[in-house]
Design a protein around this motif. Structure first.
Motif, short mmCIF file in Angstrom:
data_model
loop_
_atom_site.label_atom_id
_atom_site.label_comp_id
_atom_site.label_asym_id
_atom_site.label_seq_id
_atom_site.Cartn_x
_atom_site.Cartn_y
_atom_site.Cartn_z
N TYR A 20 1.89 -3.80 -25.34
CA TYR A 20 2.00 -2.40 -24.61
C TYR A 20 0.86 -2.12 -23.55
CZ TYR A 20 3.69 1.85 -21.63
OH TYR A 20 3.28 2.75 -19.68
N ASN A 21 0.33 -1.77 -22.61
CA ASN A 21 -0.75 -1.46 -21.74
C ASN A 21 -0.69 -0.85 -21.18
OD1 ASN A 21 -3.38 -1.08 -20.77
ND2 ASN A 21 -4.20 -2.87 -21.12
N PRO A 22 -1.02 0.36 -20.66
CA PRO A 22 -0.52 1.46 -19.57
C PRO A 22 -0.99 1.27 -18.72
CG PRO A 22 -0.70 2.81 -21.38
CD PRO A 22 -0.91 1.25 -21.25
N HIS A 24 -3.20 -2.02 -17.02
CA HIS A 24 -2.72 -2.67 -17.33
C HIS A 24 -1.86 -3.07 -15.40
CE1 HIS A 24 -1.82 -7.13 -16.97
NE2 HIS A 24 -0.72 -6.98 -17.02
N CYS A 25 -0.88 -1.69 -14.69
CA CYS A 25 -0.78 -2.38 -13.72
C CYS A 25 -1.40 -1.48 -12.64
CB CYS A 25 0.81 -1.90 -13.70
SG CYS A 25 0.84 -0.29 -14.08
N LEU A 26 -2.56 -0.53 -13.12
CA LEU A 26 -3.64 -0.50 -12.00
C LEU A 26 -4.98 -1.12 -11.65
CD1 LEU A 26 -4.65 2.82 -14.56
CD2 LEU A 26 -2.59 2.49 -12.62
N PRO A 27 -4.86 -1.08 -10.39
CA PRO A 27 -5.91 -2.10 -9.71
C PRO A 27 -7.82 -1.31 -9.89
CG PRO A 27 -5.76 0.19 -8.24
CD PRO A 27 -4.88 0.40 -9.32
N ASP A 31 -10.74 -3.02 -6.28
CA ASP A 31 -9.78 -3.24 -5.34
C ASP A 31 -9.32 -2.28 -4.69
OD1 ASP A 31 -9.43 -5.98 -6.80
OD2 ASP A 31 -8.04 -5.10 -7.96
#
Length: 71
Positions: A20-22, A24-27, A31
């Motif tokens: 799990y890498n929180p 990971h979903c951030l731009p 971007d």
């Protein structure tokens, strides 16, 4: 049979939690578009005191109208 399923389920959850890498979903910074080249923190430094000033002015006007003898 159910115990075996529980073991596989727990193992799958453990593997997901290890990967799990929180962030990971951030731009990425590239971007995110820059609109005015002014940091968000600087904008908040102006917004928050103005908002607090408005709240205090409203609260003071309510307080003064409550104690006013002209009712």
């Amino acid at each position: 049979m159910l115990d075996r399923y529980d073991e596989y389920y727990e193992l799958a959850i453990a593997l997901v939690m290890l990967n799990y890498n929180p962030l990971h979903c951030l731009p990425a910074a590239e971007d995110i578009p820059d609109s005015d080249d002014e940091p968000v923190d600087n904008q908040l430094q102006h917004l928050i005191p103005s908002l607090l000033r408005a709240i205090l002015a409203w609260g003071l006007s309510v307080f003064v109208s409550e104690i006013s003898p002209l009712r």
